[in-house]
Design a protein around this motif. Structure first.
Motif, PDB file in Angstrom:
ATOM      1  N   GLU A  34       0.822  -1.205   0.000  1.00 43.97           N
ATOM      2  CA  GLU A  34       0.000   0.000   0.000  1.00 43.97           C
ATOM      3  C   GLU A  34       0.858   1.256   0.000  1.00 43.97           C
ATOM      4  O   GLU A  34       0.558   2.228  -0.693  1.00 43.97           O
ATOM      5  CB  GLU A  34      -0.929   0.000   1.212  1.00 43.97           C
ATOM      6  CG  GLU A  34      -2.000  -1.063   1.167  1.00 43.97           C
ATOM      7  CD  GLU A  34      -2.784  -1.144   2.456  1.00 43.97           C
ATOM      8  OE1 GLU A  34      -2.403  -0.488   3.452  1.00 43.97           O
ATOM      9  OE2 GLU A  34      -3.775  -1.885   2.480  1.00 43.97           O
ATOM     10  N   GLY A  40       1.112   3.972  -3.018  1.00 46.64           N
ATOM     11  CA  GLY A  40       0.870   5.377  -2.717  1.00 46.64           C
ATOM     12  C   GLY A  40       1.999   6.275  -3.199  1.00 46.64           C
ATOM     13  O   GLY A  40       1.754   7.344  -3.758  1.00 46.64           O
ATOM     14  N   LEU A  74       1.799   6.521  -6.959  1.00 51.76           N
ATOM     15  CA  LEU A  74       0.712   7.430  -7.350  1.00 51.76           C
ATOM     16  C   LEU A  74       1.120   8.892  -7.189  1.00 51.76           C
ATOM     17  O   LEU A  74       0.824   9.724  -8.051  1.00 51.76           O
ATOM     18  CB  LEU A  74      -0.533   7.150  -6.509  1.00 51.76           C
ATOM     19  CG  LEU A  74      -1.434   6.034  -6.992  1.00 51.76           C
ATOM     20  CD1 LEU A  74      -2.542   5.771  -5.978  1.00 51.76           C
ATOM     21  CD2 LEU A  74      -2.020   6.374  -8.327  1.00 51.76           C
ATOM     22  N   VAL A 109      -4.450   4.032 -10.518  1.00 47.62           N
ATOM     23  CA  VAL A 109      -5.474   4.329  -9.518  1.00 47.62           C
ATOM     24  C   VAL A 109      -6.489   3.189  -9.447  1.00 47.62           C
ATOM     25  O   VAL A 109      -6.869   2.736  -8.364  1.00 47.62           O
ATOM     26  CB  VAL A 109      -6.173   5.674  -9.827  1.00 47.62           C
ATOM     27  CG1 VAL A 109      -7.444   5.841  -9.008  1.00 47.62           C
ATOM     28  CG2 VAL A 109      -5.229   6.823  -9.568  1.00 47.62           C
ATOM     29  N   ILE A 110      -6.911   2.697 -10.600  1.00 41.49           N
ATOM     30  CA  ILE A 110      -7.871   1.588 -10.621  1.00 41.49           C
ATOM     31  C   ILE A 110      -7.255   0.336 -10.012  1.00 41.49           C
ATOM     32  O   ILE A 110      -7.885  -0.356  -9.206  1.00 41.49           O
ATOM     33  CB  ILE A 110      -8.364   1.343 -12.059  1.00 41.49           C
ATOM     34  CG1 ILE A 110      -9.225   2.534 -12.508  1.00 41.49           C
ATOM     35  CG2 ILE A 110      -9.161   0.044 -12.157  1.00 41.49           C
ATOM     36  CD1 ILE A 110      -9.561   2.519 -13.979  1.00 41.49           C
ATOM     37  N   THR A 147      -4.848   0.192  -7.831  1.00 41.82           N
ATOM     38  CA  THR A 147      -4.697   0.408  -6.394  1.00 41.82           C
ATOM     39  C   THR A 147      -6.019   0.186  -5.670  1.00 41.82           C
ATOM     40  O   THR A 147      -6.059  -0.457  -4.615  1.00 41.82           O
ATOM     41  CB  THR A 147      -4.178   1.834  -6.117  1.00 41.82           C
ATOM     42  OG1 THR A 147      -2.934   2.008  -6.793  1.00 41.82           O
ATOM     43  CG2 THR A 147      -3.988   2.074  -4.637  1.00 41.82           C
ATOM     44  N   ASN A 148      -7.112   0.689  -6.242  1.00 37.72           N
ATOM     45  CA  ASN A 148      -8.415   0.495  -5.616  1.00 37.72           C
ATOM     46  C   ASN A 148      -8.820  -0.974  -5.608  1.00 37.72           C
ATOM     47  O   ASN A 148      -9.386  -1.451  -4.621  1.00 37.72           O
ATOM     48  CB  ASN A 148      -9.479   1.337  -6.309  1.00 37.72           C
ATOM     49  CG  ASN A 148      -9.373   2.792  -5.929  1.00 37.72           C
ATOM     50  OD1 ASN A 148      -9.054   3.116  -4.796  1.00 37.72           O
ATOM     51  ND2 ASN A 148      -9.635   3.661  -6.879  1.00 37.72           N
ATOM     52  N   ILE A 149      -8.551  -1.692  -6.671  1.00 35.70           N
ATOM     53  CA  ILE A 149      -8.849  -3.128  -6.704  1.00 35.70           C
ATOM     54  C   ILE A 149      -8.005  -3.861  -5.665  1.00 35.70           C
ATOM     55  O   ILE A 149      -8.507  -4.723  -4.938  1.00 35.70           O
ATOM     56  CB  ILE A 149      -8.625  -3.688  -8.119  1.00 35.70           C
ATOM     57  CG1 ILE A 149      -9.691  -3.146  -9.072  1.00 35.70           C
ATOM     58  CG2 ILE A 149      -8.643  -5.217  -8.119  1.00 35.70           C
ATOM     59  CD1 ILE A 149      -9.435  -3.479 -10.529  1.00 35.70           C
ATOM     60  N   MET A 183      -6.731  -2.620  -2.890  1.00 35.87           N
ATOM     61  CA  MET A 183      -7.226  -2.274  -1.547  1.00 35.87           C
ATOM     62  C   MET A 183      -8.515  -3.024  -1.239  1.00 35.87           C
ATOM     63  O   MET A 183      -8.737  -3.466  -0.116  1.00 35.87           O
ATOM     64  CB  MET A 183      -7.486  -0.762  -1.443  1.00 35.87           C
ATOM     65  CG  MET A 183      -6.248   0.055  -1.571  1.00 35.87           C
ATOM     66  SD  MET A 183      -5.178  -0.153  -0.162  1.00 35.87           S
ATOM     67  CE  MET A 183      -4.176   1.260  -0.317  1.00 35.87           C
ATOM     68  N   PHE A 184      -9.382  -3.152  -2.233  1.00 37.40           N
ATOM     69  CA  PHE A 184     -10.646  -3.856  -2.037  1.00 37.40           C
ATOM     70  C   PHE A 184     -10.401  -5.338  -1.755  1.00 37.40           C
ATOM     71  O   PHE A 184     -11.041  -5.916  -0.895  1.00 37.40           O
ATOM     72  CB  PHE A 184     -11.540  -3.682  -3.275  1.00 37.40           C
ATOM     73  CG  PHE A 184     -12.845  -4.405  -3.175  1.00 37.40           C
ATOM     74  CD1 PHE A 184     -13.849  -3.932  -2.347  1.00 37.40           C
ATOM     75  CD2 PHE A 184     -13.062  -5.563  -3.910  1.00 37.40           C
ATOM     76  CE1 PHE A 184     -15.056  -4.613  -2.248  1.00 37.40           C
ATOM     77  CE2 PHE A 184     -14.261  -6.243  -3.820  1.00 37.40           C
ATOM     78  CZ  PHE A 184     -15.257  -5.762  -2.987  1.00 37.40           C
ATOM     79  N   ASN A 196      -8.828  -5.916   1.833  1.00 38.46           N
ATOM     80  CA  ASN A 196      -9.678  -5.582   2.976  1.00 38.46           C
ATOM     81  C   ASN A 196     -10.866  -6.535   3.136  1.00 38.46           C
ATOM     82  O   ASN A 196     -11.628  -6.382   4.063  1.00 38.46           O
ATOM     83  CB  ASN A 196     -10.187  -4.141   2.871  1.00 38.46           C
ATOM     84  CG  ASN A 196      -9.075  -3.150   3.099  1.00 38.46           C
ATOM     85  OD1 ASN A 196      -8.097  -3.448   3.767  1.00 38.46           O
ATOM     86  ND2 ASN A 196      -9.216  -1.975   2.529  1.00 38.46           N
TER      87      ASN A 196
END
Length: 83
Positions: A5, A9, A12, A71-72, A74-76, A78-79, A82
């Motif tokens: 992560e 970051g 990014l 960004v996409i 990273t969001n995937i 993180m999802f 979690n």
């Protein structure tokens, strides 16, 4: 926060700064500014400016696409972590 992560970051942030720098390096599209400031453009300087502008425009597109993909991703990531 885990190490992946933090790494994502940092990447990014670097991509965002790269977009900002490349956009700020581009010249405006006001053609009459040279007349107002007294700068006379020669034929050779106009062609070199166009090649630099096309180079910067191309890199702006490449960095922007890479930024959005990152960004996409990273969001995937993180999802998925979690869950």
């Amino acid at each position: 926060m885990s190490v992946p992560e933090i790494v994502l970051g940092i990447i990014l942030i670097l991509a965002a700064l790269a977009i900002i720098v490349v956009v700020l390096l581009q010249e405006g599209h006001d053609r009459d500014v040279g007349v107002v400031t007294g700068g006379a453009d020669t034929f050779l300087s106009q062609n070199s400016a166009r090649s630099i502008d096309t180079f910067l425009a191309r890199w702006t597109k490449i960095i922007a696409v890479a930024f959005f993909v990152l960004v996409i991703a990273t969001n995937i990531f993180m999802f998925m972590t979690n869950k």
